[in-house]
Design a protein around this motif. Sequence first.
Motif, PDB file in Angstrom:
ATOM      1  N   ARG A  38       0.828  -1.208   0.000  1.00  0.00           N
ATOM      2  CA  ARG A  38       0.000   0.000   0.000  1.00  0.00           C
ATOM      3  C   ARG A  38       0.863   1.259   0.000  1.00  0.00           C
ATOM      4  NH1 ARG A  38      -4.911  -1.273   4.323  1.00  0.00           N
ATOM      5  NH2 ARG A  38      -5.918  -2.933   3.101  1.00  0.00           N
ATOM      6  N   ASP A  41       1.974   1.823  -3.431  1.00  0.00           N
ATOM      7  CA  ASP A  41       0.885   2.324  -4.271  1.00  0.00           C
ATOM      8  C   ASP A  41       0.683   3.826  -4.105  1.00  0.00           C
ATOM      9  OD1 ASP A  41       0.425  -0.178  -5.277  1.00  0.00           O
ATOM     10  OD2 ASP A  41      -1.170  -0.675  -3.851  1.00  0.00           O
ATOM     11  N   ARG A  44       2.897   5.464  -6.499  1.00  0.00           N
ATOM     12  CA  ARG A  44       2.664   5.082  -7.883  1.00  0.00           C
ATOM     13  C   ARG A  44       1.337   5.628  -8.415  1.00  0.00           C
ATOM     14  NH1 ARG A  44       2.364  -1.245  -9.036  1.00  0.00           N
ATOM     15  NH2 ARG A  44       0.580  -0.917  -7.659  1.00  0.00           N
ATOM     16  N   ASN A  45       0.340   5.764  -7.554  1.00  0.00           N
ATOM     17  CA  ASN A  45      -0.987   6.203  -7.972  1.00  0.00           C
ATOM     18  C   ASN A  45      -1.148   7.691  -7.684  1.00  0.00           C
ATOM     19  OD1 ASN A  45      -4.001   6.728  -7.494  1.00  0.00           O
ATOM     20  ND2 ASN A  45      -4.014   4.708  -8.450  1.00  0.00           N
ATOM     21  N   ASP A  46      -1.533   8.463  -8.691  1.00  0.00           N
ATOM     22  CA  ASP A  46      -1.661   9.912  -8.523  1.00  0.00           C
ATOM     23  C   ASP A  46      -2.778  10.271  -7.548  1.00  0.00           C
ATOM     24  OD1 ASP A  46       0.384  10.273 -10.300  1.00  0.00           O
ATOM     25  OD2 ASP A  46      -0.931  10.584 -12.039  1.00  0.00           O
ATOM     26  N   GLN A  48      -3.987   8.475  -5.004  1.00  0.00           N
ATOM     27  CA  GLN A  48      -3.565   8.171  -3.637  1.00  0.00           C
ATOM     28  C   GLN A  48      -2.488   9.149  -3.163  1.00  0.00           C
ATOM     29  OE1 GLN A  48      -2.595   4.088  -2.851  1.00  0.00           O
ATOM     30  NE2 GLN A  48      -4.368   3.292  -3.970  1.00  0.00           N
ATOM     31  N   TRP A  49      -1.639   9.581  -4.078  1.00  0.00           N
ATOM     32  CA  TRP A  49      -0.607  10.546  -3.687  1.00  0.00           C
ATOM     33  C   TRP A  49      -1.229  11.885  -3.294  1.00  0.00           C
ATOM     34  CZ3 TRP A  49       4.088  11.079  -1.986  1.00  0.00           C
ATOM     35  CH2 TRP A  49       4.730  12.304  -2.097  1.00  0.00           C
TER      36      TRP A  49
END
Length: 745
Positions: A38, A41, A44-46, A48-49
């Motif tokens: 997690r 992630d 890596r994930n916009d 979630q960032w």
Amino acid sequence: MTVHVPFLYVPVHRAPPISRSPLPHPAWGRALVKYLSRLYDIFRNDGQWRSFMATAAFSARVLVSMSIALFLAFSFQLQSPMSSVTTVMIVANPTVGALVSKSIWRMIGTVLGAIISVALMATFVQSPILYIMGLSVTVGLACMAATFLRLFRAYAAVLTGYTIVIIADPAFGDPDGIFLSALSRLSAVVVGIVTTAAVFLVTSPRRSDPLLEQIRTVFCDTIRYVLSRHDGGASTTTDGAFHAQRAGMLARIASLSDAVEYAATDNYDISVRHREIRAGLARLSGIVASYHPHAVIALGAVPVSASQDAPPADGRIAELMRTLLQTMENVPLSEGCPPACRHIANTREALLEQAEHSPSPRQLLFLDDARDLLSRLEHALCDLAHRGGNDRSLRLRPYMEWPTALRNGARGALTTLLAGLAWYVLHWTGGPMMMLYVVAASSLLSTAPSASRASGLLASGTALGVPAGLLCHLFILPRIDGYPLLCLSLGLFLLPGIWLQFNPRLGIAAFGYSVFSTIMLQVNNPIHYNDIPLMNEWVAILMGCCMLVLSFRVILPPNHRLDGARLVASLSRSVRSLALARASFQGQWIVWEHLQLQKVARLAMRLSFCAPAEVTNLYVDAALAAISLGRLVERLHRLADRADISLPERQQLLAALGAFETLTRDPLATARTLHNICTRSGAGQALTTLSPRRMEALACMEQAEQIIVDIPAFLDRNGPIQWSDDYPRAREFLRAAYSGGAMSG
């Protein structure tokens, strides 16, 4: 010379390989791998960032506010400096408008609590039992008010009960010091509120553009939702994805309406038109809610006669929705409103012309409902684009659920009474701390949708603060010799609760940890370390957690089926009262519809706790059908109030409205009466020869009859969900299969 030695081959008899299963990872290893996945992630994930950075920014602002508030409280030599930190934990919110609203109502509640605390102590200074009883009644009333009020207005009631005990706590041993205790508490709250507001106002941009963009997005998503219902003949009867999509849309619109009200607190552009915007969002909710299996508009395409060259009505609506999406794409609502309204008006006129040549009653029903849908969509767009001008004085009312409020009030009063009597009988020095916790927690739980479920989470989060406080007092605080280290240590222990405060599953527990940890960490100026009183108060907190769960889940547990039955009966009575009213709402229809949609949301929540998803969807569909029935009743009222209507037509409409007298005790009798009126009204005449006004009246009565025939068991006050718990078949509806016959008795 090189000598080549031949390789000596020695045959080795190997044992056959043993089949081994891979060793299972220990539980902590799997948890660590999952956590690291997690964490990866996030980078890596916009999406979630962005969520991670928003949470980090909020936590940083809270910690800065806490540090400044605590420093000022120490500098002003306040009696309880940690109260300012508690205030920061309670009022902090990522939305600046919500923070301002929360702070204002918290200040109001604190002032009221201070006044009541001084009055109670002065009245019952020589009568501890009467004081505890008076305090219990006051806390019960505060819990009732917190249940009724919406958004952060509820914190005024929460803080009223909470402040009474906080102010009275230092004065239990010295009643003469109650006034100074009230002033000290009020000073700490002011410091916390002002500091938090200043930090968040300076560090948060206040722009209306993002909110208006969210409103435009929600409008376009509503258009896509309507398009999905008319493009391809999507089914709405048993599709679980449809119910999830509809529930998600209604939840998004409701949360956006709350955001508009928050933004109106500190944004002038939103404040001058927030009622119009909320009215437009309420209309969008009504449009989304109108799609249910009992509505004609959700039954797929209705073709026109073969001799006509016009496209089907369903195709007209789908084409209009695509045109609206193209018109509103990347364009502000104010700019896209005029051309969109022209497209809607043209389609509505085309449907009206098509209705004049409709050969069947079913097509007439569909076309009439479609034209009503387009009218509502046009009004919603004008409201959202600030071009309506008719809803500025409109006030959407919150639904007051009296049974839940009375139960929460009884829980708060009972919990306070038990804690007070335990303190008085046992002469326990930790009694005031236990009362402080149970009063504050009971008041906070009254604002939760399900107080019984939230009580376990809040108590568990508070209980986690005890070992955290133990570690802090054993290993951290004795080694601190200055304010910077103190601030850093407090931030370290409070950070988990701040970070997880807005987590959907752990938010309540994290809120309990962050708020009540500040109470358990007895940081004064100077700090006096005394382990016995400290442990005594921690035990009191744990006892308060047990008492809280006991009161909310054992002594006065919820009855979700009975709560759902009350909501169902309230919906039926509202439709009946609407039909028997003397006049229509005259432009205030959205108030009634918004009130009923709140009931439907609570009904879905109650049934989700006690019934399968299929049964919950069944009852939600029936509830939305009841709202559609109310809309048909309002349209009949509006037709009956027209000045150009003839006396016989008005009498028929009034007779149709009077038929709803038997709606809650014999719904099928109401349906038969409506059918007879329609038969007499259209006898001997072709539909194409009727005037548009009479066609609309017939369409409303026909569709009302159809809805009542579909859900008589829902409308009947003796339906299955309204049966008493003692009745042997009272819970059979929980096992009902998802079918149309389940609501037909």
